[in-house]
Design a protein around this motif. Structure first.
Motif, PDB file in Angstrom:
ATOM      1  N   SER A  14     -20.509  14.455 -13.895  1.00  0.00           N
ATOM      2  CA  SER A  14     -21.497  14.079 -14.906  1.00  0.00           C
ATOM      3  C   SER A  14     -22.601  15.123 -14.999  1.00  0.00           C
ATOM      4  CB  SER A  14     -22.082  12.702 -14.579  1.00  0.00           C
ATOM      5  OG  SER A  14     -22.944  12.264 -15.611  1.00  0.00           O
ATOM      6  N   ILE A  15     -23.056  15.619 -13.858  1.00  0.00           N
ATOM      7  CA  ILE A  15     -24.069  16.676 -13.846  1.00  0.00           C
ATOM      8  C   ILE A  15     -23.544  17.925 -14.555  1.00  0.00           C
ATOM      9  CG2 ILE A  15     -25.212  18.340 -12.310  1.00  0.00           C
ATOM     10  CD1 ILE A  15     -25.698  16.004 -10.377  1.00  0.00           C
ATOM     11  N   ASP A  16     -22.315  18.317 -14.244  1.00  0.00           N
ATOM     12  CA  ASP A  16     -21.746  19.523 -14.854  1.00  0.00           C
ATOM     13  C   ASP A  16     -21.613  19.378 -16.364  1.00  0.00           C
ATOM     14  OD1 ASP A  16     -21.607  20.724 -12.393  1.00  0.00           O
ATOM     15  OD2 ASP A  16     -19.468  20.307 -12.082  1.00  0.00           O
ATOM     16  N   ARG A  17     -21.196  18.194 -16.831  1.00  0.00           N
ATOM     17  CA  ARG A  17     -21.072  17.979 -18.269  1.00  0.00           C
ATOM     18  C   ARG A  17     -22.423  18.163 -18.965  1.00  0.00           C
ATOM     19  NH1 ARG A  17     -17.536  13.765 -16.706  1.00  0.00           N
ATOM     20  NH2 ARG A  17     -19.217  12.224 -16.870  1.00  0.00           N
ATOM     21  N   SER A  18     -23.464  17.621 -18.366  1.00  0.00           N
ATOM     22  CA  SER A  18     -24.787  17.741 -18.984  1.00  0.00           C
ATOM     23  C   SER A  18     -25.328  19.162 -18.903  1.00  0.00           C
ATOM     24  CB  SER A  18     -25.764  16.768 -18.324  1.00  0.00           C
ATOM     25  OG  SER A  18     -25.452  15.432 -18.661  1.00  0.00           O
ATOM     26  N   LEU A  19     -25.047  19.862 -17.815  1.00  0.00           N
ATOM     27  CA  LEU A  19     -25.534  21.241 -17.690  1.00  0.00           C
ATOM     28  C   LEU A  19     -24.934  22.161 -18.747  1.00  0.00           C
ATOM     29  CD1 LEU A  19     -25.653  21.826 -13.823  1.00  0.00           C
ATOM     30  CD2 LEU A  19     -27.601  21.689 -15.394  1.00  0.00           C
ATOM     31  N   THR A  20     -23.748  21.832 -19.247  1.00  0.00           N
ATOM     32  CA  THR A  20     -23.169  22.670 -20.298  1.00  0.00           C
ATOM     33  C   THR A  20     -24.024  22.652 -21.566  1.00  0.00           C
ATOM     34  OG1 THR A  20     -21.769  20.867 -21.166  1.00  0.00           O
ATOM     35  CG2 THR A  20     -20.822  22.270 -19.441  1.00  0.00           C
ATOM     36  N   LEU A  21     -24.838  21.610 -21.727  1.00  0.00           N
ATOM     37  CA  LEU A  21     -25.719  21.532 -22.893  1.00  0.00           C
ATOM     38  C   LEU A  21     -26.779  22.632 -22.868  1.00  0.00           C
ATOM     39  CD1 LEU A  21     -26.292  17.653 -22.933  1.00  0.00           C
ATOM     40  CD2 LEU A  21     -24.772  18.961 -24.440  1.00  0.00           C
ATOM     41  N   THR A  22     -27.079  23.157 -21.676  1.00  0.00           N
ATOM     42  CA  THR A  22     -28.120  24.183 -21.539  1.00  0.00           C
ATOM     43  C   THR A  22     -27.557  25.593 -21.616  1.00  0.00           C
ATOM     44  OG1 THR A  22     -27.967  24.420 -19.111  1.00  0.00           O
ATOM     45  CG2 THR A  22     -29.313  22.615 -19.968  1.00  0.00           C
ATOM     46  N   ASN A  23     -26.248  25.729 -21.559  1.00  0.00           N
ATOM     47  CA  ASN A  23     -25.620  27.039 -21.394  1.00  0.00           C
ATOM     48  C   ASN A  23     -24.950  27.481 -22.693  1.00  0.00           C
ATOM     49  OD1 ASN A  23     -24.808  29.348 -20.129  1.00  0.00           O
ATOM     50  ND2 ASN A  23     -23.062  28.423 -19.093  1.00  0.00           N
ATOM     51  N   THR A  24     -25.750  27.963 -23.633  1.00  0.00           N
ATOM     52  CA  THR A  24     -25.223  28.453 -24.896  1.00  0.00           C
ATOM     53  C   THR A  24     -25.597  29.927 -25.054  1.00  0.00           C
ATOM     54  OG1 THR A  24     -27.181  28.021 -26.256  1.00  0.00           O
ATOM     55  CG2 THR A  24     -25.661  26.178 -25.868  1.00  0.00           C
ATOM     56  N   ALA A  25     -24.957  30.576 -25.992  1.00  0.00           N
ATOM     57  CA  ALA A  25     -25.216  32.001 -26.217  1.00  0.00           C
ATOM     58  C   ALA A  25     -26.635  32.259 -26.710  1.00  0.00           C
ATOM     59  CB  ALA A  25     -24.205  32.548 -27.223  1.00  0.00           C
ATOM     60  N   PHE A  26     -27.272  31.224 -27.269  1.00  0.00           N
ATOM     61  CA  PHE A  26     -28.611  31.396 -27.838  1.00  0.00           C
ATOM     62  C   PHE A  26     -29.730  31.045 -26.858  1.00  0.00           C
ATOM     63  CE2 PHE A  26     -25.640  30.328 -31.254  1.00  0.00           C
ATOM     64  CZ  PHE A  26     -25.764  31.449 -32.050  1.00  0.00           C
ATOM     65  N   ALA A  27     -29.373  30.573 -25.677  1.00  0.00           N
ATOM     66  CA  ALA A  27     -30.388  30.173 -24.701  1.00  0.00           C
ATOM     67  C   ALA A  27     -30.873  31.378 -23.903  1.00  0.00           C
ATOM     68  CB  ALA A  27     -29.802  29.139 -23.738  1.00  0.00           C
ATOM     69  N   PRO A  28     -32.146  31.390 -23.486  1.00  0.00           N
ATOM     70  CA  PRO A  28     -32.628  32.451 -22.598  1.00  0.00           C
ATOM     71  C   PRO A  28     -31.895  32.358 -21.255  1.00  0.00           C
ATOM     72  CG  PRO A  28     -34.292  30.745 -22.855  1.00  0.00           C
ATOM     73  CD  PRO A  28     -33.201  30.425 -23.815  1.00  0.00           C
ATOM     74  N   GLN A  29     -31.189  33.398 -20.899  1.00  0.00           N
ATOM     75  CA  GLN A  29     -30.257  33.319 -19.793  1.00  0.00           C
ATOM     76  C   GLN A  29     -30.933  33.149 -18.436  1.00  0.00           C
ATOM     77  OE1 GLN A  29     -26.771  33.027 -20.308  1.00  0.00           O
ATOM     78  NE2 GLN A  29     -27.786  32.618 -22.262  1.00  0.00           N
ATOM     79  N   ARG A  30     -32.114  33.729 -18.249  1.00  0.00           N
ATOM     80  CA  ARG A  30     -32.786  33.566 -16.949  1.00  0.00           C
ATOM     81  C   ARG A  30     -33.281  32.132 -16.773  1.00  0.00           C
ATOM     82  NH1 ARG A  30     -34.558  36.974 -13.429  1.00  0.00           N
ATOM     83  NH2 ARG A  30     -36.687  36.141 -13.341  1.00  0.00           N
ATOM     84  N   LEU A  31     -33.735  31.514 -17.855  1.00  0.00           N
ATOM     85  CA  LEU A  31     -34.139  30.106 -17.763  1.00  0.00           C
ATOM     86  C   LEU A  31     -32.923  29.238 -17.472  1.00  0.00           C
ATOM     87  CD1 LEU A  31     -36.100  27.775 -17.969  1.00  0.00           C
ATOM     88  CD2 LEU A  31     -35.882  27.862 -20.462  1.00  0.00           C
ATOM     89  N   THR A  32     -31.812  29.507 -18.144  1.00  0.00           N
ATOM     90  CA  THR A  32     -30.583  28.761 -17.876  1.00  0.00           C
ATOM     91  C   THR A  32     -30.185  28.897 -16.414  1.00  0.00           C
ATOM     92  OG1 THR A  32     -29.786  29.047 -20.140  1.00  0.00           O
ATOM     93  CG2 THR A  32     -28.140  28.517 -18.472  1.00  0.00           C
ATOM     94  N   ALA A  33     -30.268  30.126 -15.899  1.00  0.00           N
ATOM     95  CA  ALA A  33     -29.916  30.362 -14.491  1.00  0.00           C
ATOM     96  C   ALA A  33     -30.860  29.616 -13.559  1.00  0.00           C
ATOM     97  CB  ALA A  33     -29.941  31.857 -14.188  1.00  0.00           C
ATOM     98  N   ALA A  34     -32.148  29.564 -13.911  1.00  0.00           N
ATOM     99  CA  ALA A  34     -33.121  28.860 -13.076  1.00  0.00           C
ATOM    100  C   ALA A  34     -32.834  27.362 -13.050  1.00  0.00           C
ATOM    101  CB  ALA A  34     -34.537  29.124 -13.589  1.00  0.00           C
ATOM    102  N   VAL A  35     -32.450  26.809 -14.196  1.00  0.00           N
ATOM    103  CA  VAL A  35     -32.096  25.387 -14.254  1.00  0.00           C
ATOM    104  C   VAL A  35     -30.904  25.103 -13.349  1.00  0.00           C
ATOM    105  CG1 VAL A  35     -31.139  23.592 -15.749  1.00  0.00           C
ATOM    106  CG2 VAL A  35     -33.080  24.957 -16.533  1.00  0.00           C
ATOM    107  N   HIS A  36     -29.875  25.930 -13.436  1.00  0.00           N
ATOM    108  CA  HIS A  36     -28.689  25.742 -12.599  1.00  0.00           C
ATOM    109  C   HIS A  36     -29.032  25.921 -11.121  1.00  0.00           C
ATOM    110  CE1 HIS A  36     -25.222  25.597 -15.545  1.00  0.00           C
ATOM    111  NE2 HIS A  36     -26.275  25.784 -16.326  1.00  0.00           N
ATOM    112  N   HIS A  37     -29.897  26.877 -10.801  1.00  0.00           N
ATOM    113  CA  HIS A  37     -30.326  27.116  -9.425  1.00  0.00           C
ATOM    114  C   HIS A  37     -30.998  25.878  -8.837  1.00  0.00           C
ATOM    115  CE1 HIS A  37     -31.778  29.839  -6.136  1.00  0.00           C
ATOM    116  NE2 HIS A  37     -32.777  28.974  -6.095  1.00  0.00           N
TER     117      HIS A  37
END
Length: 295
Positions: A14-37
């Motif tokens: 369930s966590i992984d499914r929701s995290l995919t919502l943050t991981n798009t080509a238009f998202a700031p990649q360092r922020l995305t990485a920080a969220v996953h971290h």
């Protein structure tokens, strides 16, 4: 004795499914990485495990909704850890055995990562609203209440800025609020009245706080995955300072007995009692031999 269910797979999926919502080509990649971290790899996932356990004990007739609620609760918890670790609060360099988010990505990205996780929590439940709209709204309302003020985790952090601290209110909001959310959200997700589940969540939260105080006072950083001795360094109220290590350990045992006794009548009561014992054994402080003589 029945075997206790293992909810780890459901929680991580369930966590992984929701995290995919943050991981798009238009998202700031360092922020995305920080969220996953901040979220992966996880800790014990105690709060979502309790939520799913209560839901299972109550019938769990909509597991997709329960899973969404469990992920949302964990996102709020992870967000609180990211913010707690910031220099303006605990100034902690480690979390779960790795650099805290502000150490790895910067303070500004840590603030944004925590904020993003809070938003993701509510988006996760909203995505499941078609399953049962009324239950979803009640889940969102309860999670918001237990995350903010006057009696959520924000209020708990706020108590540390007061000249005089109401210790009961401080612990109930800082630690207990998300455990109450866990038990009550589990009931709501399964279509049950959440009110009878308040005491169980409150007791588990109190037990976890005392266990955390003991771990902070008596265990080393390499065993806990976060800086030890923080309560003493920051002058925070805690059970060890108030009761001594031996008294705190005795208090912990009393709370756990009361928690088991407070479980409401439900079809899965026996399994739920086993789960509580299992989950609390995971956070019980392993007292070093050199410190047992002082208890």
């Amino acid at each position: 004795m029945h075997e206790t269910p293992d909810f780890a797979g459901r929680i991580e999926n369930s966590i992984d499914r929701s995290l995919t919502l943050t991981n798009t080509a238009f998202a700031p990649q360092r922020l995305t990485a920080a969220v996953h971290h901040a979220v992966k790899p996880g800790g014990a996932r105690i709060r979502p495990t309790i939520l799913l356990s209560v839901s299972a004990a109550c019938g769990d007739d909509h597991p997709e909704l329960s899973d969404a609620a469990a992920a949302a609760l964990e996102f709020i918890h992870c967000a609180s850890l990211v913010h707690d670790d910031l220099p303006c609060f605990d100034d902690a360099a480690l979390r779960r055995g790795k650099p805290s988010v502000h150490q790895a990505y910067s303070e500004s990205l840590a603030v944004l990562a925590g904020d993003s996780l809070i938003m993701l929590a509510f988006e996760t439940i909203a995505h499941a609203a078609d399953i049962d709209t009324l239950r979803s709204v009640r889940l969102i309302h309860l999670l918001a209440r237990k995350s903010g003020t006057p009696d959520g985790i924000c209020a708990g952090q706020g108590w540390e800025s007061e000249n005089q601290i109401d210790l009961t209110a401080y612990h109930q909001s800082k630690t207990g609020s998300l455990f109450v959310a866990a038990t009550q959200m589990g009931a709501i997700a399964a279509g049950h009245d959440p009110q009878p589940w308040f005491e169980l969540g409150d007791r588990i939260g109190e037990a976890f706080q005392v266990a955390d105080d003991l771990r902070d006072a008596l265990m080393e950083t390499d065993k806990t995955g976060k800086p030890s001795g923080q309560d003493a360094r920051l002058g925070r109220p805690n059970a060890v300072a108030e009761l001594g290590a031996g008294g705190a350990m005795q208090r912990l045992k009393q709370i756990l007995d009361a928690a088991r006794a407070s479980i409401p009548a439900c079809p899965g009561k026996d399994l739920l009692e086993q789960m509580i014992a299992k989950e609390m054994s995971r956070v019980m402080p392993a007292i070093p031999a050199s410190k047992k003589s002082t208890m």
